[in-house]
Motif scaffolding. Sequence first.
Motif, PDB file in Angstrom:
ATOM      1  N   GLU A  22      56.800 -36.412 -16.791  1.00 20.62           N
ATOM      2  CA  GLU A  22      57.274 -36.134 -18.147  1.00 20.62           C
ATOM      3  C   GLU A  22      58.251 -37.188 -18.654  1.00 20.62           C
ATOM      4  OE1 GLU A  22      60.746 -32.966 -16.957  1.00 20.62           O
ATOM      5  OE2 GLU A  22      58.670 -32.292 -16.940  1.00 20.62           O
ATOM      6  N   SER A  23      58.736 -38.031 -17.754  1.00 27.39           N
ATOM      7  CA  SER A  23      59.654 -39.090 -18.155  1.00 27.39           C
ATOM      8  C   SER A  23      59.636 -40.203 -17.119  1.00 27.39           C
ATOM      9  CB  SER A  23      61.080 -38.542 -18.288  1.00 27.39           C
ATOM     10  OG  SER A  23      61.583 -38.202 -17.010  1.00 27.39           O
ATOM     11  N   LEU A  24      60.197 -41.317 -17.490  1.00 21.60           N
ATOM     12  CA  LEU A  24      60.311 -42.433 -16.564  1.00 21.60           C
ATOM     13  C   LEU A  24      61.215 -42.055 -15.395  1.00 21.60           C
ATOM     14  CD1 LEU A  24      59.609 -45.346 -15.853  1.00 21.60           C
ATOM     15  CD2 LEU A  24      61.518 -46.070 -17.303  1.00 21.60           C
ATOM     16  N   ASN A  25      62.280 -41.344 -15.676  1.00 20.56           N
ATOM     17  CA  ASN A  25      63.182 -40.900 -14.613  1.00 20.56           C
ATOM     18  C   ASN A  25      62.453 -40.005 -13.621  1.00 20.56           C
ATOM     19  OD1 ASN A  25      65.366 -42.256 -15.656  1.00 20.56           O
ATOM     20  ND2 ASN A  25      66.059 -40.514 -16.857  1.00 20.56           N
ATOM     21  N   HIS A  26      61.624 -39.116 -14.121  1.00 25.78           N
ATOM     22  CA  HIS A  26      60.844 -38.239 -13.248  1.00 25.78           C
ATOM     23  C   HIS A  26      59.909 -39.064 -12.374  1.00 25.78           C
ATOM     24  CE1 HIS A  26      57.489 -35.436 -12.318  1.00 25.78           C
ATOM     25  NE2 HIS A  26      58.522 -34.663 -12.004  1.00 25.78           N
ATOM     26  N   LEU A  27      59.286 -40.064 -12.947  1.00 26.16           N
ATOM     27  CA  LEU A  27      58.382 -40.937 -12.207  1.00 26.16           C
ATOM     28  C   LEU A  27      59.124 -41.662 -11.087  1.00 26.16           C
ATOM     29  CD1 LEU A  27      55.691 -42.436 -11.773  1.00 26.16           C
ATOM     30  CD2 LEU A  27      56.406 -44.014 -13.564  1.00 26.16           C
ATOM     31  N   GLU A  42      60.870 -52.988 -14.346  1.00 29.79           N
ATOM     32  CA  GLU A  42      60.092 -53.395 -15.513  1.00 29.79           C
ATOM     33  C   GLU A  42      58.609 -53.130 -15.306  1.00 29.79           C
ATOM     34  OE1 GLU A  42      61.042 -57.381 -16.667  1.00 29.79           O
ATOM     35  OE2 GLU A  42      63.155 -56.903 -16.955  1.00 29.79           O
ATOM     36  N   GLU A  43      58.112 -53.408 -14.114  1.00 37.53           N
ATOM     37  CA  GLU A  43      56.700 -53.151 -13.812  1.00 37.53           C
ATOM     38  C   GLU A  43      56.421 -51.652 -13.760  1.00 37.53           C
ATOM     39  OE1 GLU A  43      52.837 -54.129 -13.448  1.00 37.53           O
ATOM     40  OE2 GLU A  43      54.475 -55.501 -13.835  1.00 37.53           O
ATOM     41  N   VAL A  44      57.337 -50.882 -13.207  1.00 38.59           N
ATOM     42  CA  VAL A  44      57.178 -49.424 -13.161  1.00 38.59           C
ATOM     43  C   VAL A  44      57.114 -48.870 -14.579  1.00 38.59           C
ATOM     44  CG1 VAL A  44      58.282 -47.247 -12.483  1.00 38.59           C
ATOM     45  CG2 VAL A  44      58.280 -49.187 -10.903  1.00 38.59           C
ATOM     46  N   GLU A  45      57.966 -49.367 -15.453  1.00 33.09           N
ATOM     47  CA  GLU A  45      57.974 -48.917 -16.843  1.00 33.09           C
ATOM     48  C   GLU A  45      56.669 -49.289 -17.552  1.00 33.09           C
ATOM     49  OE1 GLU A  45      60.843 -48.895 -20.769  1.00 33.09           O
ATOM     50  OE2 GLU A  45      61.342 -50.220 -19.102  1.00 33.09           O
ATOM     51  N   LYS A  46      56.145 -50.476 -17.288  1.00 37.79           N
ATOM     52  CA  LYS A  46      54.860 -50.880 -17.886  1.00 37.79           C
ATOM     53  C   LYS A  46      53.727 -49.969 -17.428  1.00 37.79           C
ATOM     54  CE  LYS A  46      55.943 -55.808 -18.217  1.00 37.79           C
ATOM     55  NZ  LYS A  46      55.631 -57.132 -17.658  1.00 37.79           N
ATOM     56  N   ILE A  47      53.718 -49.642 -16.154  1.00 42.33           N
ATOM     57  CA  ILE A  47      52.684 -48.744 -15.632  1.00 42.33           C
ATOM     58  C   ILE A  47      52.828 -47.365 -16.254  1.00 42.33           C
ATOM     59  CG2 ILE A  47      51.802 -47.599 -13.552  1.00 42.33           C
ATOM     60  CD1 ILE A  47      52.741 -50.147 -12.013  1.00 42.33           C
ATOM     61  N   TYR A  48      54.058 -46.900 -16.385  1.00 39.24           N
ATOM     62  CA  TYR A  48      54.306 -45.598 -17.006  1.00 39.24           C
ATOM     63  C   TYR A  48      53.781 -45.569 -18.443  1.00 39.24           C
ATOM     64  CZ  TYR A  48      56.826 -41.716 -19.126  1.00 39.24           C
ATOM     65  OH  TYR A  48      57.144 -40.573 -19.813  1.00 39.24           O
ATOM     66  N   GLN A  49      54.059 -46.603 -19.194  1.00 41.11           N
ATOM     67  CA  GLN A  49      53.597 -46.672 -20.580  1.00 41.11           C
ATOM     68  C   GLN A  49      52.074 -46.756 -20.658  1.00 41.11           C
ATOM     69  OE1 GLN A  49      55.423 -46.213 -23.342  1.00 41.11           O
ATOM     70  NE2 GLN A  49      57.064 -45.771 -21.898  1.00 41.11           N
ATOM     71  N   ARG A  50      51.463 -47.473 -19.747  1.00 33.98           N
ATOM     72  CA  ARG A  50      50.005 -47.601 -19.717  1.00 33.98           C
ATOM     73  C   ARG A  50      49.342 -46.272 -19.326  1.00 33.98           C
ATOM     74  NH1 ARG A  50      49.152 -51.835 -15.967  1.00 33.98           N
ATOM     75  NH2 ARG A  50      48.503 -50.347 -14.415  1.00 33.98           N
ATOM     76  N   ALA A  51      49.963 -45.534 -18.423  1.00 27.59           N
ATOM     77  CA  ALA A  51      49.391 -44.276 -17.941  1.00 27.59           C
ATOM     78  C   ALA A  51      49.573 -43.139 -18.928  1.00 27.59           C
ATOM     79  CB  ALA A  51      50.016 -43.892 -16.606  1.00 27.59           C
ATOM     80  N   SER A  52      50.621 -43.194 -19.717  1.00 25.75           N
ATOM     81  CA  SER A  52      50.881 -42.114 -20.662  1.00 25.75           C
ATOM     82  C   SER A  52      51.214 -42.690 -22.031  1.00 25.75           C
ATOM     83  CB  SER A  52      52.014 -41.233 -20.156  1.00 25.75           C
ATOM     84  OG  SER A  52      53.003 -41.973 -19.505  1.00 25.75           O
ATOM     85  N   PRO A  53      50.209 -43.218 -22.731  1.00 27.34           N
ATOM     86  CA  PRO A  53      50.448 -43.887 -24.012  1.00 27.34           C
ATOM     87  C   PRO A  53      50.934 -42.960 -25.118  1.00 27.34           C
ATOM     88  CG  PRO A  53      48.106 -43.656 -23.614  1.00 27.34           C
ATOM     89  CD  PRO A  53      48.810 -43.214 -22.368  1.00 27.34           C
TER      90      PRO A  53
END
Length: 66
Positions: A22-27, A42-53
Motif C-alpha cells: 500500500e506504500s513504499l514504506n510497506h514495501l 531509488e531503484e526500489v522506488e522505480k520498481i514500486y512505481q512500475r508495479a503499482s502505477p
Amino acid sequence: MYVCVCNAVTEHEIFKQAVESESLNHLIFATGASCFCGKCIEEVEKIYQRASPNNQKNPLPFKIIS
C-alpha cells in the motif's frame, strides 16, 4: 538481478511485493530492501512505481543523504 545486495533482495521479489504493498514504506518493511545502507532506494522506488502505477508517489518520511 539483485537490487539490494545488503539483504539479498531481487527485483522479482520487490516487484511481486510491490503489487500488494500500500506504500513504499510497506514495501521496504516487507522486503528488507534498502534497510541497511539505502543505496538501492531509488531503484526500489522505480520498481514500486512500475508495479503499482495507479498509486500516487508515496515518498519516504525522511530525507536520504548520500
